[in-house]
Design a protein around this motif. Structure first.
Motif, PDB file in Angstrom:
ATOM      1  N   LEU A 188     -11.028   6.685   7.689  1.00 52.43           N
ATOM      2  CA  LEU A 188      -9.738   6.346   7.079  1.00 52.43           C
ATOM      3  C   LEU A 188      -9.790   6.513   5.565  1.00 52.43           C
ATOM      4  N   ARG A 189     -10.871   6.006   4.963  1.00 49.94           N
ATOM      5  CA  ARG A 189     -10.987   6.057   3.505  1.00 49.94           C
ATOM      6  C   ARG A 189     -11.223   7.463   2.988  1.00 49.94           C
ATOM      7  N   PHE A 190     -12.158   8.171   3.615  1.00 53.55           N
ATOM      8  CA  PHE A 190     -12.631   9.409   3.019  1.00 53.55           C
ATOM      9  C   PHE A 190     -12.133  10.667   3.733  1.00 53.55           C
ATOM     10  N   GLY A 191     -11.307  10.489   4.771  1.00 56.27           N
ATOM     11  CA  GLY A 191     -10.725  11.633   5.453  1.00 56.27           C
ATOM     12  C   GLY A 191      -9.240  11.775   5.201  1.00 56.27           C
ATOM     13  N   ASN A 192      -8.665  10.903   4.351  1.00 56.07           N
ATOM     14  CA  ASN A 192      -7.231  10.917   4.074  1.00 56.07           C
ATOM     15  C   ASN A 192      -7.001  10.762   2.579  1.00 56.07           C
ATOM     16  N   VAL A 193      -6.141  11.585   2.036  1.00 56.00           N
ATOM     17  CA  VAL A 193      -5.845  11.498   0.605  1.00 56.00           C
ATOM     18  C   VAL A 193      -4.938  10.307   0.294  1.00 56.00           C
ATOM     19  N   LEU A 194      -4.319   9.752   1.328  1.00 55.02           N
ATOM     20  CA  LEU A 194      -3.320   8.701   1.137  1.00 55.02           C
ATOM     21  C   LEU A 194      -3.891   7.435   0.515  1.00 55.02           C
ATOM     22  N   PHE A 195      -5.068   6.996   0.970  1.00 60.66           N
ATOM     23  CA  PHE A 195      -5.559   5.672   0.589  1.00 60.66           C
ATOM     24  C   PHE A 195      -6.444   5.662  -0.654  1.00 60.66           C
ATOM     25  N   GLU A 196      -7.305   6.632  -0.806  1.00 59.70           N
ATOM     26  CA  GLU A 196      -8.340   6.528  -1.835  1.00 59.70           C
ATOM     27  C   GLU A 196      -7.793   6.351  -3.254  1.00 59.70           C
ATOM     28  N   PRO A 197      -6.687   6.991  -3.651  1.00 63.35           N
ATOM     29  CA  PRO A 197      -6.174   6.749  -5.008  1.00 63.35           C
ATOM     30  C   PRO A 197      -5.748   5.306  -5.265  1.00 63.35           C
ATOM     31  N   LEU A 198      -5.442   4.561  -4.198  1.00 63.29           N
ATOM     32  CA  LEU A 198      -5.031   3.164  -4.341  1.00 63.29           C
ATOM     33  C   LEU A 198      -6.150   2.182  -4.012  1.00 63.29           C
ATOM     34  N   TRP A 199      -7.310   2.702  -3.616  1.00 61.02           N
ATOM     35  CA  TRP A 199      -8.398   1.853  -3.114  1.00 61.02           C
ATOM     36  C   TRP A 199      -9.221   1.318  -4.288  1.00 61.02           C
ATOM     37  N   ASN A 200      -8.590   0.480  -5.101  1.00 63.86           N
ATOM     38  CA  ASN A 200      -9.237  -0.034  -6.311  1.00 63.86           C
ATOM     39  C   ASN A 200      -8.432  -1.215  -6.834  1.00 63.86           C
ATOM     40  N   ALA A 201      -8.855  -1.738  -7.973  1.00 61.76           N
ATOM     41  CA  ALA A 201      -8.216  -2.930  -8.530  1.00 61.76           C
ATOM     42  C   ALA A 201      -6.770  -2.685  -8.945  1.00 61.76           C
ATOM     43  N   GLN A 202      -6.396  -1.432  -9.206  1.00 62.82           N
ATOM     44  CA  GLN A 202      -5.012  -1.138  -9.576  1.00 62.82           C
ATOM     45  C   GLN A 202      -4.081  -1.184  -8.368  1.00 62.82           C
ATOM     46  N   GLY A 203      -4.625  -0.871  -7.186  1.00 64.45           N
ATOM     47  CA  GLY A 203      -3.781  -0.813  -6.006  1.00 64.45           C
ATOM     48  C   GLY A 203      -3.938  -1.966  -5.046  1.00 64.45           C
ATOM     49  N   ILE A 204      -5.084  -2.677  -5.093  1.00 67.69           N
ATOM     50  CA  ILE A 204      -5.381  -3.723  -4.113  1.00 67.69           C
ATOM     51  C   ILE A 204      -5.434  -5.087  -4.795  1.00 67.69           C
ATOM     52  N   ASP A 205      -4.734  -6.038  -4.200  1.00 68.57           N
ATOM     53  CA  ASP A 205      -4.692  -7.401  -4.734  1.00 68.57           C
ATOM     54  C   ASP A 205      -5.917  -8.201  -4.296  1.00 68.57           C
ATOM     55  N   PHE A 348      -2.471  -4.831  -0.415  1.00 73.97           N
ATOM     56  CA  PHE A 348      -2.117  -4.039  -1.582  1.00 73.97           C
ATOM     57  C   PHE A 348      -1.236  -4.845  -2.532  1.00 73.97           C
ATOM     58  N   ARG A 349      -1.116  -4.368  -3.749  1.00 65.12           N
ATOM     59  CA  ARG A 349      -0.285  -5.049  -4.737  1.00 65.12           C
ATOM     60  C   ARG A 349       1.185  -4.782  -4.472  1.00 65.12           C
ATOM     61  N   ALA A 350       2.041  -5.655  -4.993  1.00 61.27           N
ATOM     62  CA  ALA A 350       3.490  -5.506  -4.822  1.00 61.27           C
ATOM     63  C   ALA A 350       4.005  -4.366  -5.711  1.00 61.27           C
ATOM     64  N   VAL A 351       5.163  -3.831  -5.344  1.00 62.97           N
ATOM     65  CA  VAL A 351       5.799  -2.838  -6.214  1.00 62.97           C
ATOM     66  C   VAL A 351       6.119  -3.518  -7.546  1.00 62.97           C
ATOM     67  N   ALA A 362      12.675 -10.829   0.602  1.00 64.01           N
ATOM     68  CA  ALA A 362      11.749 -10.450  -0.457  1.00 64.01           C
ATOM     69  C   ALA A 362      10.843  -9.311   0.009  1.00 64.01           C
ATOM     70  N   LEU A 363      10.654  -8.350  -0.866  1.00 65.08           N
ATOM     71  CA  LEU A 363       9.765  -7.246  -0.522  1.00 65.08           C
ATOM     72  C   LEU A 363       8.352  -7.762  -0.293  1.00 65.08           C
ATOM     73  N   GLN A 364       7.753  -7.329   0.791  1.00 66.45           N
ATOM     74  CA  GLN A 364       6.383  -7.724   1.099  1.00 66.45           C
ATOM     75  C   GLN A 364       5.436  -6.598   0.707  1.00 66.45           C
ATOM     76  N   PRO A 365       4.347  -6.905   0.032  1.00 73.53           N
ATOM     77  CA  PRO A 365       3.383  -5.852  -0.298  1.00 73.53           C
ATOM     78  C   PRO A 365       2.812  -5.227   0.975  1.00 73.53           C
ATOM     79  N   ASN A 366       2.466  -3.958   0.895  1.00 74.77           N
ATOM     80  CA  ASN A 366       1.847  -3.278   2.035  1.00 74.77           C
ATOM     81  C   ASN A 366       0.508  -3.925   2.367  1.00 74.77           C
ATOM     82  N   ARG A 367       0.202  -3.935   3.646  1.00 74.82           N
ATOM     83  CA  ARG A 367      -1.034  -4.578   4.110  1.00 74.82           C
ATOM     84  C   ARG A 367      -1.656  -3.703   5.201  1.00 74.82           C
TER      85      ARG A 367
END
Length: 486
Positions: A188-205, A348-351, A362-367
């Motif tokens: 999931l992490r390393f076979g998809n471009v979708l998650f890795e750019p957000l897989w850090n302190a900027q994207g994950i709460d 993940f963090r909220a918009v 209320a908007l719920q952050p992605n999980r």
């Protein structure tokens, strides 16, 4: 890649783990045509049961699988035909002569040995293998946990093993690493471009890892009361899951590349010393209550004596590196909890700003929820438009996107975790096994917590069986504005 072994030697073949997991895993592989054609399986234990005794034990253990999978009995006959039994006392190296006589001539074809015995017997067992001529360069050794009770005892075991078996021929087992969903985390992490750019302190709460059990001691009294939940679950399974979540991308999916990155994470864990342990850990022990609507006794009642052993632990951990700066990892495990589950929750963090104010809840952050057991599933919660017409315009609600194995991979049989590990042991592929420096980094972090408990005199807090642990475990996350995913 190593040379495939043509001989398996299974110590403790008459034990519970062998009957429940090891023999069924090997049989499933054989039924699916995944074992080498010439592979022979030798079992050993103290009892003089002979070949027919082992084959009868195997047949009894495998009958339910034959019925469940609707297999021809000829497949069972073929498998038990691979089995031979040689009695040996793991505590007496001099008793290994018959093992050597039975297997030595096959050594050049590669031997894979699985020690399903008490770690206290490892040193004598290895000495016996050496005396019997079964520890040569074509032999690899798999070790079932626990590997010690602390860093010092783990090093003692590893030193005894390393005297005969170098690291590249030592396979330390954590069966969680054989589970499909755990391996899918890497994909999931390393076979998809979708998650890795957000897989850090900027994207994950924050990240939550829960391993909960509904059972109590279940016949493991002697072992568990000497270990407790911190050493039984957190030290191995949960820290391995944390390392897979937090590691950097390895250069390739190969043993040293993957394990190098896991070690970096484990060494980056912020020590929880005596000054932090009361704030960042919670320990508990269950008292009488109800699980699944049925009354159950407390831990001390099951044990038959008072005890300070923890049956529940919750921890707020931090990985002190650039990727994860400021992101808490909440770990929770315990016995006699309301449900049995193992899962990883990536919150993940909220918009940064909602354009839908007043038009939706209320908007719920992605999980992202990675369920490991009892059901294997990956679910991503998203905000989507609620169907229908509304004068107010677009209204949103939270919906899950599931990659449920039963749906996405309906044509693939759900496998026992040991099946993957057996294949890799036979083939000599160590990627999903644990390296010595991983084990010792885990123990170093765990030992600091236990020392902090002792310095602060932290005794387990009582919690009723069938609840999610002491109230302090809720406070551990709530003071950060986080709720456990129950």
């Amino acid at each position: 890649m190593g040379t495939p072994a043509n001989t398996l030697l299974l110590f403790g073949v008459t034990g519970d783990l062998s009957r429940r997991m090891l023999l069924p895993s090997l049989f499933n592989l054989d039924a699916d045509g995944l074992l080498p054609e010439g592979l022979r399986i030798f079992g050993t234990a103290r009892q003089p049961i002979g070949d027919e005794g082992l084959r009868e034990t195997a047949r009894a253990a495998l009958e339910p699988i034959i019925a469940e999978r609707g297999l021809d009995r000829a497949i069972l006959d073929r498998f038990v035909g691979r089995l031979s039994y040689v009695a040996a006392d793991a505590s007496d190296p001099q008793s290994f002569g018959a093992l050597g006589d039975a297997i030595r001539d096959r050594a050049s074809g590669g031997i894979a040995i699985f020690l399903s015995t008490a770690p206290s017997l490892f040193e004598q067992t290895i000495a016996g293998l050496e005396l019997a001529g079964l520890a040569g360069p074509e032999t690899r050794l798999a070790l079932e946990k626990p590997l010690g009770q602390d860093l010092a005892s783990s090093q003692e075991i590893n030193d005894a093993v390393a005297r005969v078996f170098p690291e590249d021929r030592t396979f330390r087992i954590d069966h969680y690493l054989g589970k499909e969903t755990v391996q899918n985390l890497i994909a999931l992490r390393f076979g998809n471009v979708l998650f890795e750019p957000l897989w850090n302190a900027q994207g994950i709460d924050h990240v939550q890892i829960t391993v909960s059990e509904t059972v109590g001691l279940e016949g493991r009294t002697g072992y568990f009361d000497g270990m407790g939940s911190l050493r039984d679950m957190v030290q191995n399974h949960m820290l391995q899951l944390l390392a897979l979540v937090a590691m950097e991308a390895p250069t390739e999916f190969a043993a040293n590349a993957v394990r190098d990155e896991k070690v970096k994470v484990l060494r980056s864990l912020r020590p929880i010393d005596a000054s932090l342990v009361a704030k960042e850990t919670v320990v508990g022990q269950y008292v009488e209550g109800a699980v699944g609507g049925k009354p159950v006794p407390g831990y001390a009642d099951e044990l038959g004596a008072p005890s300070e052993t923890e049956t529940f632990v919750a921890i707020k951990a931090h990985v002190d590196n650039w990727r994860w700066h400021g992101v808490p990892f909440y770990l929770r495990t315990g016995k006699r909890l309301p449900t049995r589950k193992s899962e990883i929750v990536i919150q993940f963090r909220a918009v940064p700003h909602s354009i839908f104010a007043g038009r939706s809840a209320a908007l719920q952050p992605n999980r992202l929820i990675i369920s490991i057991q009892p059901d294997e599933n990956i679910s991503l919660t998203m905000m989507a438009k609620q169907p229908g017409l509304d004068r107010g315009g677009i209204r949103l609600r939270e919906v899950p996107l599931d990659i449920r194995s039963l749906n996405a991979f309906a044509d693939v049989r759900k496998r026992i975790a040991y099946e993957r590990l057996w294949i890799d042991l036979i083939e000599g592929l160590p990627t999903l096994f644990v390296r010595r420096d991983e084990v010792e980094a885990q123990w170093q972090w765990i030992d600091a917590i236990r020392e902090g408990w002792a310095v602060n005199g932290m005794a387990p807090k009582p919690y009723a069986a069938g609840t999610w642990g002491p109230a302090a475990a809720i406070a551990l996350t709530e003071r950060d504005g986080v709720s456990w995913h129950d």
